[in-house]
Design an enzyme around this catalytic site. Structure first.
Site, short mmCIF file in Angstrom:
data_model
loop_
_atom_site.label_atom_id
_atom_site.label_comp_id
_atom_site.label_asym_id
_atom_site.label_seq_id
_atom_site.Cartn_x
_atom_site.Cartn_y
_atom_site.Cartn_z
CE LYS A 166 10.89 4.47 13.04
NZ LYS A 166 9.13 3.85 13.70
NE ARG A 214 -4.17 -1.51 1.64
CZ ARG A 214 -5.76 -1.04 2.41
NH1 ARG A 214 -5.82 -0.68 3.27
NH2 ARG A 214 -6.31 -2.54 2.02
N1 GLU Z 1 7.44 6.50 14.99
C1 GLU Z 1 6.30 6.51 15.06
C2 GLU Z 1 6.18 4.98 15.52
O1 GLU Z 1 7.03 4.40 15.12
C3 GLU Z 1 5.30 7.12 14.06
C4 GLU Z 1 5.05 6.58 12.78
C5 GLU Z 1 4.10 7.97 12.13
O2 GLU Z 1 3.00 8.25 12.74
O3 GLU Z 1 4.05 7.53 10.59
O4 GLU Z 1 5.68 4.83 14.77
#
Ligand code: GLU
Length: 475
Positions: free
Chosen positions: A107, A67
């Protein structure tokens, strides 16, 4: 940062995946596709700091393109490695699937210690990193949407948005390029507290199931449960505050960088935070036992009902797992328990509420923010007054019929339209409750599934596999 030399973080995540994959019936090729990272971008770029030019190492990993856009935070930490970012991106895909947020996982990581730099230098690093991502088409409202993670926050997100806008000013949806922005920079109310609030909703839901609590020898409900929170960053602080204020939990221990504090009778988390702000440390907080920096990790082993690791990965590993006293471990951080430690904890009968579910509140509200950005309108703007007027009429009607006046307090409760913050919290609460029951049901329906993490992974694998099947790639 690996404290468990035998299993790396990425291997731990792979082990969790493999353990869950056995409980599905998908072909091997499909499982492989769901497991691997689809795209890994590594860049080394120069940044001028004082008279010197430093080469900064940075990553963006898109784990799954089933997605799009892909979604996940950006971490600033000196311990960033390609493997760590891959593990975190992988968790994001499963996390999104579990809470029905329609994104693939991603990430980012920048290998710096953000506390070593001035805001000026951090801004230069952030803007340059964003430019690198733009140049490789690794960022965009429909491509890949970053958010805050360890070492980053609203400020960095505003810089990313501004840099993107500089290059792509004609993109009417440019604000959707990143979430976790300040509210006055196209952010959404309730995003900052979202991960901690989600942890609260998830832990509360787990504690509200009488038969599960009975198995642990605990009473039903979060109220009066003794909680230790390790890490008072954004996630840990909101988890502690909301669990205490709204859930009636008793905070008995806090772990931080400078050390830890413990008081079996509990303390007020707001007072602890104020004390830290005034003194630069939690150590010496009145009435609590202070644990020095060298022994700070021992706070994980103190007596409590719920342990909330809310900092970094691998803090509970094969070395300390057997000494954990808490009956419930609520994973607010990403990957705080290694796969080896998990076996030890499960053998000891602990309930582990897994990160892929429990800390998904952040990305859930990020999804709401992204939707707000694409719709170019604040939630509640259209219906708030309409709802309020309708409810006021209803209250007047009831007053007339019953012959009793409703108090102003009651009226304020009943006859009001929802603001953005009300809708965000309501959407988050609904998401967390729903997802908990989905994963618990997965486990109940298949008694061979040994734990909630495996159930959560099975749930994620099945949902992602449905998407791939619908694409017609796999027979
Ligand atoms: N860094 C956060 C996590 O690990 C938020 C990720 C986001 O909001 O895209 O879930």
């Amino acid at each position: 940062m690996s404290q468990d030399r035998i299993v790396s973080f990425y291997e731990s995540v792979t082990n969790f995946f493999n353990k869950a994959a056995q409980f599905t019936s998908h072909p091997e090729g499909l499982l492989k596709q769901i497991q691997v990272c689809n795209a890994v971008y590594r860049t080394l770029f120069p940044v001028k700091i004082g008279d010197e030019v430093r080469v900064i190492e940075a990553y963006r990993v898109q784990h799954s393109h089933h997605r799009t856009p892909t979604k996940g935070g950006i971490r600033y930490s000196i311990n960033v490695t390609q493997e760590e970012v891959m593990a975190l991106a992988t968790l994001m895909s499963y996390k999104c699937a579990i809470v029905d947020v329609p994104f693939g996982g991603a990430k980012g990581g920048v290998k710096i210690n953000p506390w070593d730099y001035t805001p000026d230098v951090l801004e230069r690093i952030t803007r340059r990193y964003t430019t690198e991502l733009i140049a490789r088409n690794f960022i965009g409202p429909s491509v890949d949407v970053p958010a805050p993670d360890y070492g980053t926050g609203e400020r960095e997100m505003a810089w990313i948005y501004d840099t993107y806008r500089t290059f792509k000013g004609a993109d009417i949806d440019a604000a959707g390029v990143v979430t976790g922005k300040p509210v006055n920079q196209h952010g959404i109310r309730g995003r900052k507290e979202a991960t901690g609030r989600g942890v609260y909703y998830g832990a509360r839901e787990a504690c509200n199931i009488p038969e599960d609590m009975k198995k642990l020898g605990l009473s039903t409900g979060l109220k009066n449960k003794r909680m230790i929170v390790q890490g008072l960053g954004n996630v840990g602080s909101y988890t502690a505050m909301i669990s205490q204020d709204e859930g009636g939990a008793i905070i008995v221990g806090i772990g931080e960088f400078e050390g830890a504090i413990y008081n079996p009778d509990g303390f007020n988390i707001h007072e602890v935070m104020k004390f830290r702000q005034e003194n630069g440390s939690i150590l010496g907080f009145p009435g609590a036992q202070s644990i020095p920096k060298e022994k700070r990790e021992s706070i994980l082993e103190y007596d409590c009902d719920i342990l909330v690791p809310a900092a970094l990965e691998e803090v509970i590993n094969y070395k300390n797992a057997a000494r954990i006293k808490a009956k419930i471990i609520a994973e607010a951080a990403n990957g705080p328990i290694t796969s080896r430690a998990e076996e030890i904890l499960l053998d000891a009968g602990k309930l582990i509420i897994p990160d892929v579910y429990l800390n998904a509140g952040g990305v859930t509200v990020s999804y709401f923010e992204w939707l707000k950005n694409l719709s170019h309108m604040r939630f509640g703007r259209l219906e708030k007054r309409f709802d309020q007027q309708r409810l006021e009429k209803l209250v007047q009607m009831v007053e007339r019929e019953v012959g009793r006046l409703v108090s102003d307090e009651e009226k304020a409760m009943i006859a009001r339209g929802a603001d953005e913050i009300d809708l965000v919290r309501s959407g988050l609460e609904e998401t967390m409750i729903n997802a908990y029951h989905q994963i618990r049901k997965e486990k109940e329906d298949n008694p061979k599934i040994p734990d909630l993490r495996t159930a959560a992974f099975v749930n994620a694998i099945n949902k992602i596999s449905n998407d791939y099947m619908a694409m017609g790639i796999f027979p």
